[in-house]
Design a protein around this motif. Sequence first.
Motif, PDB file in Angstrom:
ATOM      1  N   TYR A  64      -4.900   8.987  -4.549  1.00  0.00           N
ATOM      2  CA  TYR A  64      -5.002   8.108  -3.268  1.00  0.00           C
ATOM      3  C   TYR A  64      -4.525   8.941  -1.963  1.00  0.00           C
ATOM      4  N   ALA A  65      -4.863   8.283  -0.955  1.00  0.00           N
ATOM      5  CA  ALA A  65      -4.474   8.708   0.504  1.00  0.00           C
ATOM      6  C   ALA A  65      -3.523   7.809   1.125  1.00  0.00           C
ATOM      7  N   LEU A  66      -2.427   8.750   1.850  1.00  0.00           N
ATOM      8  CA  LEU A  66      -1.584   7.782   2.310  1.00  0.00           C
ATOM      9  C   LEU A  66      -1.473   8.185   3.703  1.00  0.00           C
ATOM     10  N   LEU A  67      -1.646   7.230   4.739  1.00  0.00           N
ATOM     11  CA  LEU A  67      -1.696   7.583   6.174  1.00  0.00           C
ATOM     12  C   LEU A  67      -0.170   7.468   6.587  1.00  0.00           C
ATOM     13  N   VAL A  68       0.468   8.376   6.744  1.00  0.00           N
ATOM     14  CA  VAL A  68       1.907   8.344   7.056  1.00  0.00           C
ATOM     15  C   VAL A  68       2.154   7.821   8.545  1.00  0.00           C
ATOM     16  N   ASP A  69       1.257   8.182   9.449  1.00  0.00           N
ATOM     17  CA  ASP A  69       1.651   7.809  10.870  1.00  0.00           C
ATOM     18  C   ASP A  69       1.430   6.267  10.929  1.00  0.00           C
ATOM     19  N   GLU A  70       0.641   5.622  10.118  1.00  0.00           N
ATOM     20  CA  GLU A  70       0.389   4.236   9.898  1.00  0.00           C
ATOM     21  C   GLU A  70       1.055   3.393   9.088  1.00  0.00           C
ATOM     22  N   ALA A  71       2.055   4.261   8.172  1.00  0.00           N
ATOM     23  CA  ALA A  71       2.547   3.674   6.903  1.00  0.00           C
ATOM     24  C   ALA A  71       1.467   2.698   6.094  1.00  0.00           C
ATOM     25  N   GLU A  72       0.264   3.414   5.995  1.00  0.00           N
ATOM     26  CA  GLU A  72      -0.650   2.453   5.209  1.00  0.00           C
ATOM     27  C   GLU A  72      -1.439   3.456   4.059  1.00  0.00           C
TER      28      GLU A  72
END
Length: 148
Positions: A64-72
């Motif tokens: 999985y890949a989590l985009l922390v800045d976008e909370a997505e």
Amino acid sequence: MPDITIRRATADDSKRLTRLVRGSRAYRGDYARMVDGYQVGGPYIEHHPVFVAVDEDGLVLGFYALLVDEAELDLAFVADSAQGLGIGRQLMAHMTGQARAAGLRSVRVVSHPPAEDFYLRTGAVRTGTVPHAGHIHWDRPELRYDVA
């Protein structure tokens, strides 16, 4: 269930993750255009929290890949041969832990339509629908994991 390790992906995992995405049976037929030519590149992996589930032989079973800045949650895949073994559930539990540690209160998911039930079974709630746009010709479920 196989014995798995979830570890941070590295740029060296790029080709294996790309093969997993492009080979996913969930993206056959009408959905094939979404992954045609798609690449999980080394710079992407180095810039974002990408975590990979591997078995004792180092075989990639999912990621999985989590985009922390976008909370997505940007990407989540389990190898076709490993589906139904609980690996996706372990990855989502890991993702929510990482999101919580990063100070997020929730994580948005714009789901591939056939994956919506998986997200619901692993604790996400449906929040709406993202209308089709661009090269995507179908509406997509929007969901949220509450992690706070």
